[in-house]
Design a protein around this motif. Structure first.
Motif, PDB file in Angstrom:
ATOM      1  N   GLU A   1       0.812  -1.214   0.000  1.00 39.49           N
ATOM      2  CA  GLU A   1       0.000   0.000   0.000  1.00 39.49           C
ATOM      3  C   GLU A   1       0.847   1.267   0.000  1.00 39.49           C
ATOM      4  O   GLU A   1       0.452   2.293  -0.543  1.00 39.49           O
ATOM      5  N   VAL A   2       2.029   1.197   0.639  1.00 40.86           N
ATOM      6  CA  VAL A   2       2.903   2.374   0.731  1.00 40.86           C
ATOM      7  C   VAL A   2       4.344   1.964   0.437  1.00 40.86           C
ATOM      8  O   VAL A   2       4.705   0.792   0.527  1.00 40.86           O
ATOM      9  N   ASP A   3       5.163   2.957   0.101  1.00 42.60           N
ATOM     10  CA  ASP A   3       6.569   2.686  -0.193  1.00 42.60           C
ATOM     11  C   ASP A   3       7.324   2.375   1.092  1.00 42.60           C
ATOM     12  O   ASP A   3       7.135   3.024   2.123  1.00 42.60           O
ATOM     13  N   ASP A   4       8.198   1.367   1.046  1.00 42.29           N
ATOM     14  CA  ASP A   4       9.032   1.041   2.198  1.00 42.29           C
ATOM     15  C   ASP A   4      10.518   0.986   1.848  1.00 42.29           C
ATOM     16  O   ASP A   4      11.340   0.549   2.650  1.00 42.29           O
ATOM     17  N   ALA A   5      10.861   1.462   0.657  1.00 37.34           N
ATOM     18  CA  ALA A   5      12.258   1.621   0.253  1.00 37.34           C
ATOM     19  C   ALA A   5      12.280   2.552  -0.957  1.00 37.34           C
ATOM     20  O   ALA A   5      11.391   2.490  -1.806  1.00 37.34           O
ATOM     21  N   PHE A   6      13.284   3.419  -1.024  1.00 35.36           N
ATOM     22  CA  PHE A   6      13.368   4.300  -2.195  1.00 35.36           C
ATOM     23  C   PHE A   6      14.765   4.872  -2.336  1.00 35.36           C
ATOM     24  O   PHE A   6      15.548   4.928  -1.386  1.00 35.36           O
ATOM     25  N   THR A   7      15.056   5.304  -3.549  1.00 33.38           N
ATOM     26  CA  THR A   7      16.241   6.095  -3.856  1.00 33.38           C
ATOM     27  C   THR A   7      15.785   7.279  -4.684  1.00 33.38           C
ATOM     28  O   THR A   7      15.091   7.115  -5.691  1.00 33.38           O
ATOM     29  N   VAL A   8      16.172   8.480  -4.247  1.00 30.59           N
ATOM     30  CA  VAL A   8      15.879   9.698  -4.995  1.00 30.59           C
ATOM     31  C   VAL A   8      17.203  10.334  -5.407  1.00 30.59           C
ATOM     32  O   VAL A   8      18.076  10.566  -4.562  1.00 30.59           O
ATOM     33  N   LEU A   9      17.353  10.567  -6.696  1.00 34.42           N
ATOM     34  CA  LEU A   9      18.562  11.185  -7.240  1.00 34.42           C
ATOM     35  C   LEU A   9      18.258  12.636  -7.600  1.00 34.42           C
ATOM     36  O   LEU A   9      17.334  12.912  -8.374  1.00 34.42           O
ATOM     37  N   LEU A  10      19.036  13.556  -7.029  1.00 31.77           N
ATOM     38  CA  LEU A  10      18.867  14.981  -7.285  1.00 31.77           C
ATOM     39  C   LEU A  10      20.075  15.527  -8.022  1.00 31.77           C
ATOM     40  O   LEU A  10      21.214  15.121  -7.758  1.00 31.77           O
ATOM     41  N   ARG A  11      19.816  16.450  -8.926  1.00 30.24           N
ATOM     42  CA  ARG A  11      20.894  17.172  -9.604  1.00 30.24           C
ATOM     43  C   ARG A  11      20.645  18.652  -9.407  1.00 30.24           C
ATOM     44  O   ARG A  11      19.523  19.131  -9.623  1.00 30.24           O
ATOM     45  N   PHE A  12      21.669  19.380  -8.982  1.00 29.58           N
ATOM     46  CA  PHE A  12      21.542  20.797  -8.718  1.00 29.58           C
ATOM     47  C   PHE A  12      22.226  21.622  -9.800  1.00 29.58           C
ATOM     48  O   PHE A  12      23.107  21.132 -10.517  1.00 29.58           O
ATOM     49  N   GLU A  13      21.827  22.867  -9.885  1.00 30.40           N
ATOM     50  CA  GLU A  13      22.350  23.749 -10.928  1.00 30.40           C
ATOM     51  C   GLU A  13      23.854  23.960 -10.803  1.00 30.40           C
ATOM     52  O   GLU A  13      24.541  24.232 -11.787  1.00 30.40           O
ATOM     53  N   ASN A  14      24.392  23.819  -9.584  1.00 36.80           N
ATOM     54  CA  ASN A  14      25.835  23.970  -9.396  1.00 36.80           C
ATOM     55  C   ASN A  14      26.608  22.710  -9.787  1.00 36.80           C
ATOM     56  O   ASN A  14      27.832  22.648  -9.631  1.00 36.80           O
ATOM     57  N   GLY A  15      25.899  21.683 -10.272  1.00 41.95           N
ATOM     58  CA  GLY A  15      26.547  20.451 -10.728  1.00 41.95           C
ATOM     59  C   GLY A  15      26.593  19.345  -9.700  1.00 41.95           C
ATOM     60  O   GLY A  15      26.967  18.208 -10.031  1.00 41.95           O
ATOM     61  N   CYS A  16      26.221  19.632  -8.462  1.00 47.23           N
ATOM     62  CA  CYS A  16      26.283  18.605  -7.415  1.00 47.23           C
ATOM     63  C   CYS A  16      25.179  17.562  -7.604  1.00 47.23           C
ATOM     64  O   CYS A  16      24.026  17.909  -7.879  1.00 47.23           O
TER      65      CYS A  16
ATOM     66  N   ASN B   1      22.359  11.542  -3.772  1.00 50.62           N
ATOM     67  CA  ASN B   1      21.625  10.286  -3.687  1.00 50.62           C
ATOM     68  C   ASN B   1      21.030  10.176  -2.291  1.00 50.62           C
ATOM     69  O   ASN B   1      21.760  10.084  -1.304  1.00 50.62           O
ATOM     70  N   VAL B   2      19.709  10.223  -2.185  1.00 51.24           N
ATOM     71  CA  VAL B   2      19.017  10.058  -0.907  1.00 51.24           C
ATOM     72  C   VAL B   2      18.323   8.702  -0.936  1.00 51.24           C
ATOM     73  O   VAL B   2      17.454   8.465  -1.783  1.00 51.24           O
TER      74      VAL B   2
END
Length: 366
Positions: free
Chosen positions: A220-235, A238-239
């Motif tokens: 019914e709900v998420d119990d594991a995840f990976t979120v990948l972010l990219r920032f304008e400064n290039g950084c 990985n959360v």
């Protein structure tokens, strides 16, 4: 329960304590009570509301505060200045709006709402009423996060280009957090903390959000995840969070042009390795044979070219969130955790769910 009074020596005026009530007296409310009582000058918890009999008994018998019969009784009580909302997530929006419209300041537990649109509605009411609205992102004061923040601020690693932030457990979700109607799931429960930390330390615009969200044991709900972010400064960031991990990776792993920092766990075990002299590049060009086969690029760097340092010492205090609210209500400070910051986090969470749904990176975020 006696209210705290402070005498202004210049004016001779009495300054009464800010009186706070709690809506939703569960486990988190107990955490709040223990943090406030005896630790926050000028703030007094005087009552609360909960539908459960055991919670009512807890308030009256254990805490010695008033048990209100309904949220409406709290709204109508003119002595209440501030309301802490600590209910399941799906009630945050409606209760926040009702409290603000009743003339109360609001401290809402995280996640502040279920999505960005809901939060925008709350922010509009807060602006209309002129009341203070803030969110309990208490992990802004976590020692591990403050350590990473200092490492970045002091440029200990040079220009940081990659950050990994993760929390790992193996006990699975429980209670209302395992049910979608209540706003359960890891992304809203723990993800909101880790994303708030990242967005607090990196103010640059987010150019891309991509998520892999899993339902390992909870369909019914998420119990594991990976979120990948990219920032304008290039950084790149990985959360990752899971409730089905039995061999932990580091809590933080940060790479910069001149070094690497690692925090292994909540106990703050870890270290920093930086270049002793960035100009030293005099090792041999020959290919070396290792257990992994012939290589040159992945050979260990000679020890004389690096230096190992202890993590910087930084102290945090979760109680500061309440001290800040008291100061803001009294006109002596600005909010540390603003609704606009929370809105940015919620937009990232919305984008993460959309990314999982479409299988694509979301590039129009904030």
């Amino acid at each position: 329960m006696a209210a705290y009074c402070d005498i202004n020596l210049e004016s001779g005026a009495l300054k009464m304590a800010i009186k706070m009530a709690i809506i939703g007296v569960g486990g988190m409310a107990g955490w709040h009570y223990d943090n406030v009582k005896g630790h926050v000058k000028g703030l007094e918890i005087v009552g609360g509301y909960d539908i459960r009999e055991e919670a009512k008994k807890r308030m009256t018998a254990d805490w010695g505060i008033k048990s209100y019969n309904s949220p409406e009784e709290i709204y109508a009580d003119k002595s209440i200045d501030l309301v802490l909302i600590a209910t399941p997530n799906d009630l945050h929006k409606s209760l926040s709006i009702a409290c603000l419209e009743a003339g109360k300041h609001v401290l809402c537990e995280k996640p502040v709402t279920l999505n960005a649109k809901e939060l925008e509605e709350v922010i509009a009411v807060a602006k209309k009423t002129g009341k203070i609205f803030t969110i309990n992102q208490n992990r802004r004061w976590d020692k591990d996060y403050l350590t990473i923040r200092k490492i970045l601020a002091d440029k200990m690693l040079g220009d940081v280009y990659n950050i990994e932030s993760r929390v790992q457990g193996s006990r699975r979700l429980f209670g209302w957090r395992a049910f979608k109607p209540n706003g359960g799931g890891l992304l809203l429960d723990w993800g909101v903390h880790l994303l708030d930390q990242i967005l607090d330390v990196i103010p640059e615009k987010i150019t891309s959000v991509q998520a892999h969200i899993h339902n390992v044991h909870h369909k019914e709900v998420d119990d594991a995840f990976t979120v990948l972010l990219r920032f304008e400064n290039g950084c790149s960031v990985n959360v990752s969070i899971t409730t089905n991990c039995y061999i932990d990776l580091p809590r933080w792993h940060v790479s910069g042009t001149d070094g690497t920092a690692v925090i292994l766990d909540w106990e703050q075990n870890g270290h920093v390795i930086t270049l002793a002299d960035p100009s030293i590049q005099d090792w041999e060009d020959a290919v070396i044979y290792t257990h992994a086969g012939p290589t040159h690029t992945m050979l260990p760097r000679p020890k004389y070219t690096t230096k190992k340092e202890a993590l910087p010492t930084v102290k945090g205090d979760w109680v500061d969130v309440y001290r800040n609210i008291v100061d803001v209500i009294n006109g002596n400070a600005e909010l540390i955790i603003t609704p606009e910051q929370a809105l940015r986090v919620m937009k990232v969470i919305d984008a993460a769910f959309e990314s999982e749904k479409t299988g694509k990176a979301i590039t129009e975020v904030i």
